[in-house]
Each structure stands twice: as C-alpha cells, then as structure tokens.
Scaffold this motif. Structure first.
Motif, PDB file in Angstrom:
ATOM      1  N   MET A 155     -31.119  -4.219  21.242  1.00 52.39           N
ATOM      2  CA  MET A 155     -30.843  -3.718  22.519  1.00 52.39           C
ATOM      3  C   MET A 155     -30.503  -2.094  22.303  1.00 52.39           C
ATOM      4  N   TYR A 156     -30.596  -1.081  23.048  1.00 51.74           N
ATOM      5  CA  TYR A 156     -30.555   0.215  22.616  1.00 51.74           C
ATOM      6  C   TYR A 156     -28.909   0.434  22.451  1.00 51.74           C
ATOM      7  N   VAL A 157     -28.444   1.294  21.605  1.00 47.47           N
ATOM      8  CA  VAL A 157     -26.930   1.780  21.447  1.00 47.47           C
ATOM      9  C   VAL A 157     -26.918   2.893  21.547  1.00 47.47           C
ATOM     10  N   TYR A 158     -26.095   3.392  22.453  1.00 48.23           N
ATOM     11  CA  TYR A 158     -25.750   4.756  22.437  1.00 48.23           C
ATOM     12  C   TYR A 158     -25.305   5.475  21.075  1.00 48.23           C
ATOM     13  N   ASP A 159     -26.007   6.640  20.990  1.00 46.40           N
ATOM     14  CA  ASP A 159     -25.660   7.412  19.952  1.00 46.40           C
ATOM     15  C   ASP A 159     -24.417   8.607  20.743  1.00 46.40           C
ATOM     16  N   SER A 160     -24.120   9.291  19.640  1.00 43.53           N
ATOM     17  CA  SER A 160     -22.780  10.396  20.221  1.00 43.53           C
ATOM     18  C   SER A 160     -23.345  11.064  21.412  1.00 43.53           C
ATOM     19  N   TYR A 161     -24.496  11.563  21.574  1.00 46.23           N
ATOM     20  CA  TYR A 161     -25.185  12.367  22.794  1.00 46.23           C
ATOM     21  C   TYR A 161     -25.106  11.557  23.818  1.00 46.23           C
ATOM     22  N   ASP A 162     -25.629  10.228  23.726  1.00 46.32           N
ATOM     23  CA  ASP A 162     -25.650   9.433  25.040  1.00 46.32           C
ATOM     24  C   ASP A 162     -24.245   9.083  25.472  1.00 46.32           C
ATOM     25  N   GLN A 163     -23.316   9.070  24.595  1.00 44.57           N
ATOM     26  CA  GLN A 163     -21.938   8.421  24.906  1.00 44.57           C
ATOM     27  C   GLN A 163     -21.209  10.031  25.631  1.00 44.57           C
ATOM     28  N   GLN A 164     -21.588  10.919  24.894  1.00 45.35           N
ATOM     29  CA  GLN A 164     -20.913  12.029  25.556  1.00 45.35           C
ATOM     30  C   GLN A 164     -21.326  12.284  26.870  1.00 45.35           C
ATOM     31  N   ILE A 165     -22.719  12.130  27.215  1.00 44.15           N
ATOM     32  CA  ILE A 165     -23.255  12.541  28.587  1.00 44.15           C
ATOM     33  C   ILE A 165     -22.632  11.597  29.531  1.00 44.15           C
ATOM     34  N   VAL A 166     -22.415  10.357  29.364  1.00 43.30           N
ATOM     35  CA  VAL A 166     -21.768   9.206  30.292  1.00 43.30           C
ATOM     36  C   VAL A 166     -20.289   9.676  30.398  1.00 43.30           C
ATOM     37  N   ASP A 167     -19.544  10.161  29.267  1.00 40.82           N
ATOM     38  CA  ASP A 167     -18.165  10.317  29.310  1.00 40.82           C
ATOM     39  C   ASP A 167     -17.982  11.618  30.221  1.00 40.82           C
ATOM     40  N   GLN A 168     -18.930  12.753  30.064  1.00 40.66           N
ATOM     41  CA  GLN A 168     -18.556  13.815  30.824  1.00 40.66           C
ATOM     42  C   GLN A 168     -19.119  13.482  32.289  1.00 40.66           C
ATOM     43  N   ARG A 169     -20.032  12.596  32.689  1.00 43.06           N
ATOM     44  CA  ARG A 169     -20.168  12.411  33.994  1.00 43.06           C
ATOM     45  C   ARG A 169     -18.901  11.620  34.633  1.00 43.06           C
ATOM     46  N   VAL A 170     -18.148  10.994  33.988  1.00 45.48           N
ATOM     47  CA  VAL A 170     -17.211  10.413  34.530  1.00 45.48           C
ATOM     48  C   VAL A 170     -15.883  11.273  34.859  1.00 45.48           C
ATOM     49  N   VAL A 171     -15.760  12.160  33.836  1.00 45.99           N
ATOM     50  CA  VAL A 171     -14.809  13.411  34.227  1.00 45.99           C
ATOM     51  C   VAL A 171     -15.304  13.951  35.434  1.00 45.99           C
ATOM     52  N   GLN A 172     -16.668  14.407  35.571  1.00 48.78           N
ATOM     53  CA  GLN A 172     -17.097  15.138  36.616  1.00 48.78           C
ATOM     54  C   GLN A 172     -16.977  14.327  38.127  1.00 48.78           C
ATOM     55  N   PHE A 173     -17.153  13.227  37.618  1.00 46.71           N
ATOM     56  CA  PHE A 173     -16.965  12.342  39.184  1.00 46.71           C
ATOM     57  C   PHE A 173     -15.599  12.196  39.597  1.00 46.71           C
ATOM     58  N   LYS A 174     -14.833  12.311  38.470  1.00 41.42           N
ATOM     59  CA  LYS A 174     -13.292  12.276  38.794  1.00 41.42           C
ATOM     60  C   LYS A 174     -12.639  13.444  39.678  1.00 41.42           C
ATOM     61  N   GLU A 175     -13.138  14.557  39.089  1.00 39.08           N
ATOM     62  CA  GLU A 175     -12.840  15.781  39.659  1.00 39.08           C
ATOM     63  C   GLU A 175     -13.472  15.851  41.059  1.00 39.08           C
ATOM     64  N   GLN A 176     -14.704  15.267  41.426  1.00 41.97           N
ATOM     65  CA  GLN A 176     -15.428  15.358  42.565  1.00 41.97           C
ATOM     66  C   GLN A 176     -14.487  14.448  43.553  1.00 41.97           C
ATOM     67  N   THR A 177     -14.109  13.303  43.109  1.00 37.73           N
ATOM     68  CA  THR A 177     -13.319  12.251  43.926  1.00 37.73           C
ATOM     69  C   THR A 177     -12.130  12.843  44.144  1.00 37.73           C
ATOM     70  N   GLU A 178     -11.316  13.790  43.416  1.00 40.24           N
ATOM     71  CA  GLU A 178     -10.118  14.298  43.506  1.00 40.24           C
ATOM     72  C   GLU A 178     -10.064  15.377  44.645  1.00 40.24           C
ATOM     73  N   ARG A 179     -11.336  16.122  44.472  1.00 45.95           N
ATOM     74  CA  ARG A 179     -11.354  17.104  45.474  1.00 45.95           C
ATOM     75  C   ARG A 179     -11.742  16.610  47.086  1.00 45.95           C
ATOM     76  N   PHE A 180     -12.457  15.451  47.098  1.00 42.38           N
ATOM     77  CA  PHE A 180     -12.510  15.050  48.352  1.00 42.38           C
ATOM     78  C   PHE A 180     -11.295  14.134  49.034  1.00 42.38           C
ATOM     79  N   LEU A 181     -10.535  13.762  47.851  1.00 44.00           N
ATOM     80  CA  LEU A 181      -9.273  12.941  48.516  1.00 44.00           C
ATOM     81  C   LEU A 181      -8.466  14.130  48.707  1.00 44.00           C
ATOM     82  N   ALA A 182      -8.289  15.260  48.353  1.00 45.49           N
ATOM     83  CA  ALA A 182      -7.388  16.407  48.724  1.00 45.49           C
ATOM     84  C   ALA A 182      -7.754  17.139  49.896  1.00 45.49           C
ATOM     85  N   GLY A 183      -8.990  16.734  50.411  1.00 46.44           N
ATOM     86  CA  GLY A 183      -9.597  17.501  51.701  1.00 46.44           C
ATOM     87  C   GLY A 183     -10.368  18.511  51.402  1.00 46.44           C
TER      88      GLY A 183
END
Lengths: 161, 553
Positions: free
Chosen positions: B1-29
């Motif tokens: 099965m495919y295993v992430y390399d450092s690039y794959d992991q970085q993209i997924v990790d950064q997407r989490v940060v991005q979504f967190k920021e978006q959610t916080e902005r939504f919750l803050a109105g």
C-alpha cells in the motif's frame, strides 16, 4: 485602507479604474475597458492609449483571445465565486497564449481562493473589502507545496523531487 | 500500500492547518456561511439533519489496521462510537461537532488520512475494484493508477470550483467490473493494445442521480504516460463548457449528451494537443515509484489447499456457505480474499461500531498482513488470507457477527443513510432495507436465489445507487408521505444498464411484500441456476408488473 493585493501585499490603487463607457475610457488615464467595448474603443482611436480589459462572466473567452495584444492588465470580474471557469481561462492565457501582463481578480471572489487563483496565473486581487485584502498575505501560503504543474510552477512534484 | 513521503505528509498537514484557520474564522463570524460552505465541503464536511457529517477519504478503499484503529478512536472520542462505510469506499462520521473537526483532521493526518475533496464540486476520491491486485484475471493492478490520480487531483488549483462533483473509477479486471466504471464521470478500463502494451480505454459521462446514463467511450486506447494530461484535458473542457445555470444539469454527463460524444472528443483532443507533451506527462520513473508500493506484499510460496478445505466444507454447512459467498479466489496459490459482511439485520447497512472496527483491525493483523479494503457494496475485504487460515478466520468472524454468508445476495443491500440522517432525503431507506432483510432471513432460500443486487436510495441523488441495482428502490415524497418506487434490471457491471421503473410507487409497509412477489415471479420463471438479472432481461417487466399490481381477488 487598500483593498488591492499585488505581489502578496495590500497596496493602494495602482491607477487602473473600471469604466463603463467610451467617454469614461477616453477621460481616464488607465481605463479597464469592458471586453464588449474594446473593438469600438480601438476604432475610436484608443488603440494608442494604455488600457486594460475587463472580462465579465457573460463574456466570451474566444473574443478575449481575439482582442489580446499588448494590454498590460486583464481583469476577470467574478459574478459568483463558485464560477470556476476563470481559473482555466487564466491558465490558458499564461500557458497557451504566453500572456505576461497582470491578471487581476475582481468582483465576487473569496480570499480563500487566492492561493489557487495565483497558481492559475492571477497576479493581483481587487478584493471586496479591506479586511479581506489584509487577510490574504497570511492565508495564501499555508499550503506551500503542490503535486501539479501550474502557471507558477512549470514542473509537477514528481519531476521536482 | 502507498506510504506517504515527506511531501505527501506536508501537504496533508498543511491542509489541516488551513482548514483550522477557516473554521476559526467561520466560528468568529468573519466568514459567511455560504462562503464557508464550499470550503468545508472540499474538506468533507456536510451539515446534515441532526449534526455535521464528516466524510473521511479512504483512497480507492485501501487502509491499514492502524488507520482503522485511529478511525475507531476518533469515532469514540469525537462522535457516538460508530461509523458508516459508503458506496464510494469512504468512511463517514455522522455526529462530529464542527468545533472538533480540525482536531479530528489532525488525528487522521497522523496516520496518513484526510478528508480532502470527499465532497464539494471538485474531483472526488478515485475508486476501484475491492479485489484489485489479488485477482487472477487483471490486466494490471489498478491501484497505482488510482494513487497517481489521487496525487494529481489533490488540491488541483484549476478544478476546485467545477460545475458539479466529479468522480473517477478505474477497473483492471478483464471479465468483471466491480467498480461500476460506466457510471462514473470518467471510467478507466485497463486494456492492452495490439503490441501488448498496457493503457486505458476511457469512458466519459456516466452517472446516476436524476439522469442516469452509462458512460460513453471517448478513447479506445490511451497510453499510460498520457493518463494525467488526458484527464486534465477532459476536466478543462468540462470546467469551461459544463452548465452552471442549473445544478441538476451540471454534471459532465449532461454536457456529453448535449454535445454528442464525437463533438466532446474533438474539444478534448484539441485541448489535449496543447498539453500532451507538457511536464505533466508521466515518467516511467514516477509510474514505477508508485507501483513499487503495491508489489511489496510478502506472499509465501504456498500450496493450493482447495482439496483440504473441501472436507471441512463437507462437514460444516455454515462454513461451506460462507466459503461459497464470501471467499474469492486469489492470484497467489494458497491465498484467498475474504469479504466481511457489514450488513447485520437491524443495523444500517455499512455501519460499524468503534469496538467492531478494532476487532476487524485485530483480525486484519492476524490474518491479512494488517491491511483491509472498503468495498463499493459497503463491506470490508481482507485481501490476503492464507487458505490454511480460512477456517479459523471464519470462526472468529462468526463469533463477531461478520460471517453472514450473504455477500452478493438479496440481503447484501446497498443503502444510503436516508431520511434518518440525511437532510436531502425524501424518505427513510434503512428501515426498508431492514424489513426486506427480515422477510428474507432463510439462508438456504437466499442462497438458492443466487446473486442479486438490491440497492436503496432515499432520494434522487442516488447515493444508494438504486438505478444500477438488479432491484432498485427509490424513496419519493408524495404530499409529505414516504413512498417507494421500484425498478428492475439495473446492472453496474460490464453489461452496464439502468433499471426500468416498474410502475406506481408503494407505501413502506408494502415493500417486503412487493419484493416477495418479484422474487416469486423470478423463482417460477428461472431455468436452473439462472440469475435474477438474466430472467429480467429475458422476460422484460411485464410478468413482474402483473403480479405486483394484481388486484386482490
């Protein structure tokens, strides 16, 4: 407060202003002329003047290509942020028509779209308000790498690593 | 099965940060609901009838026991301790709190999982055969191609605001199509050309929903290196020309139908010529890199044990039934693929509790090299079980309730969450599935009926794939009352076809009786062992209509 973002910074106006008539176009120093008026404007002696093209979501991309010459800026004005066609148009301008001037987003787009818009070839952003313009530099680079080739990065990740 | 390399992991990790920021902005109105909507959808988050629903991507249905344990852990800590396996091989959490979603995504990223593009008008998870890589009649393992498509489509800057959602499926088998590729926006069939080189036959414009259509062939042979550029050309034509004025006419199938496949092909080819030889063209090096992750399974040289198993089967009828229905032949001698039935009567099809997920994970470690798959039929597959372990595995599964020998039968219902959970649904679907399963609880009888796909959707969006069930059931709303429309003759396989509607719809309480009458006609009309779908194709709908709509005398 500025609502234009250029080179990843909120800046005051760079002089380009939208016009809606030939009279206004000839009066303005740096007019952004609606695509539907460009041919007429040229016939009326505006050809020598510096102008940009204002492309709306009702306009035809083929007509834009026909009208393309040395314009320093093309503005895609979003009617709805969910209209994803402009992403493709910008990429085609950059990658297939060698357009090297400024491609600007205006109208109803979101700051959250700026990262993808930039990767598609957009280089400036006329935001809906100052708060959104201020937000962009902070959020645009959160995802810092990408799998695909795009207008900013000519090689996909698999050729770069 | 495919295993992430450092690039794959970085993209997924950064997407989490991005979504967190978006959610916080939504919750803050600071972000309007209608603008947060596409952002959260592109990250798998719906707002449903009772609570948000988070759809977690399981790329082409493949996951490790470690990932499954993480899902169990997340469902226990952040939800009500159960999950739903979907028809597109993903996993859904039905009750997470919006505020918790960034944390959930962070947990998922720690085991190389994400919810990127599991909904929204973008390119969704690529799906394939649940037996990919382990069946004998494959042209080639489709999973490396699915992974290459996953990487290309992930956070693609140009295709995040398509007219509508976009689904791609890949099939590698020569004789069967368990991925229903003809009912996807793009269907890719691995084929060999005259020189014996592997490439793709490309179908476009298939789909279900309000306008069910089988995809049409847009290219008979595509070189494998051209896969990504050709997909990009199709998506580009769709992004520009697809309708945006009516969401019910926005799928690519409507565009292909309106233009005709020949005109559509011209547009794609014109675009493709511009980008065919761009740097996006795949390299042998990259293809081989991705393939190497899928050839690493450690098979031992074993002897075939079919004969040894025969005596066990002879002595033990339930084991024999399970072997017949739930065990699939494997390309490697001495191995088999096993389907765990996640269709317990009285439980929503495809639902499993946190404890059950952990039990499945333990069994995957013990019996199938720590990997498992989610199937399009909402079951779980262990793809690499030693034949010598089959009896022990069967006993373990039987004790846990995953050994119902009903895979492929009428009781192996495909079903959406329906009106019990989903805000879009016209009608409940799960109680209908349950009532039918209860009506047909005699295993010997079910067995005799043979392979029979029963698919149930609670609305026209067709998440339960009712159009391509041999028997399809669609929930409809009639003046506030829930009714069910029945269709017959749908087929998701190689002979792709959409079922035909039987006639006026039925009340919920009549449904088990209606299905019973349909089955009665089938049983009376079939020649020995003839499958249900063959009888429907041979007789047409008339005899079924006559029986079902007969006036009581």
């Amino acid at each position: 407060m500025p609502k234009l973002v250029k080179n990843n910074q909120a800046v005051e106006s760079d002089g380009w202003i939208e016009v809606d008539s030939l009279e206004a176009a000839s009066a303005a120093l740096q007019p952004l002329i609606p695509l539907s008026l460009v041919t007429e404007a040229r016939n009326n002696g505006l050809a020598d003047k510096q102008y940009g093209i204002l492309f709306s979501d009702q306009d035809s991309f083929e007509v834009l290509l026909e009208s393309l010459s040395e314009q320093p800026v093309i503005v895609f004005k979003f009617g709805k942020f969910a209209d994803g066609r402009f992403f493709t148009f910008a990429r085609e301008l950059r990658e297939q028509h060698a357009y090297s001037g400024d491609i600007r987003a205006a109208g109803d787009f979101m700051p959250d779209q700026v990262a993808f818009l930039s990767r598609c070839g957009f280089t400036s952003f006329d935001c809906r308000n100052e708060a959104e313009a201020a937000l962009i530099p902070g959020i645009k680079g959160i995802v810092s790498n990408a799998y695909q080739a795009d207008a900013q990065q000519p090689e996909p990740l698999f050729r770069r690593k | 099965m495919y295993v992430y390399d450092s690039y794959d992991q970085q993209i997924v990790d950064q997407r989490v940060v991005q979504f967190k920021e978006q959610t916080e902005r939504f919750l803050a109105g600071q972000l309007a609901a209608e603008e947060f909507l596409p952002l959260r959808l592109q990250n798998g988050l719906y707002v449903q009838r009772h609570a948000p629903m988070l759809r977690i991507a399981v790329p082409y249905g493949l996951m490790t026991s470690t990932q499954l344990r993480k899902i169990a852990d997340v469902s226990r800590r952040f939800d009500k301790g159960y999950v739903h396996f979907t028809t597109r091989q993903n996993i859904q959490l039905n009750w997470p709190a919006l505020e918790d979603v960034p944390e959930i995504l962070k947990e998922l990223a720690s085991v190389q999982m994400h919810a990127i593009q599991t909904s929204g008008n973008c390119i969704r998870n690529t799906t394939t055969d649940q037996f990919a890589g382990v069946i004998a009649d494959e042209i080639e393992d489709p999973r490396p191609w699915c992974e290459l498509i996953r990487q290309w489509s992930t956070l693609h800057p140009e295709f995040a605001f398509l007219p509508r959602k976009f689904k791609i499926a890949v099939n590698g088998s020569q004789s069967e199509d368990r991925a229903a590729i003809r009912f996807h926006d793009i269907g890719l069939q691995l084929v060999k050309n005259d020189e014996g080189k592997t490439g793709f036959k490309v179908y476009v414009g298939g789909g279900l929903g309000r306008t069910p259509l089988a995809g049409q062939e847009v290219r008979s042979y595509l070189e494998q290196e051209d896969l990504i550029t050709y997909l990009e050309a199709i998506l580009r034509v769709y992004n520009v020309h697809g309708r945006r004025d009516n969401k019910y006419k926005a799928r690519i199938k409507i565009l292909v139908k309106a233009l005709g496949v020949d005109k559509f092909r011209e547009l794609v080819d014109a675009q493709w010529q511009m980008i065919k030889d761009s740097p996006n063209r795949l390299t042998d090096e990259e293809i081989n890199r991705v393939k190497s992750y899928f050839t690493a399974v450690d098979y031992q040289p074993l002897a075939d044990e079919t004969e040894k198993l025969a005596s066990l089967r002879f002595e033990n009828d339930p084991f024999d039934k399970w072997m017949t229905k739930n065990v699939q032949a494997h390309k490697e001698a001495g191995y088999a693929a096993v389907t765990l039935s996640v269709k317990k009567v009285g439980h929503p099809p495809g639902d499993a509790t946190d404890t059950e997920l952990e039990q499945i994970a333990d069994l995957a470690d013990q019996f199938s090299q720590g990997e498992l798959r989610v199937s399009h039929q909402q079951n779980v597959v262990f793809s690499d079980v030693k034949q010598s372990d089959l009896f022990a595995l069967w006993q373990a599964l039987d004790a846990l309730g995953f050994a119902d020998p009903t895979v492929g039968t009428l009781n192996d219902v495909i079903c959406c969450p329906g009106g019990d959970y989903c805000a879009l649904a016209n009608a409940k679907s799960i109680p209908i599935a349950e009532a039918i399963q209860t009506e047909f609880n005699d295993l010997d009888y079910l067995f005799d009926l043979g392979d029979l796909d029963l698919n149930i959707s609670g609305c026209m969006n067709a998440c339960g794939h009712h159009h391509i069930g041999h028997i399809g059931v669609l929930g409809v709303d009639k003046k506030g009352e829930e009714f069910y429309q029945v269709s017959l003759g749908g087929d998701s396989g190689v002979n792709a076809q959409v079922g035909k509607i039987l006639g006026p719809s039925f009340k919920a309480e009549d449904m088990p009786g209606v299905i019973k009458k349909i089955i009665d006609v089938f049983v009376e009309s079939r020649s020995e062992e003839e499958p249900f779908i063959s009888v429907v194709n041979r007789l047409g709908l008339e005899p079924f209509k006559e029986r079902v709509y007969a006036k009581a005398s």
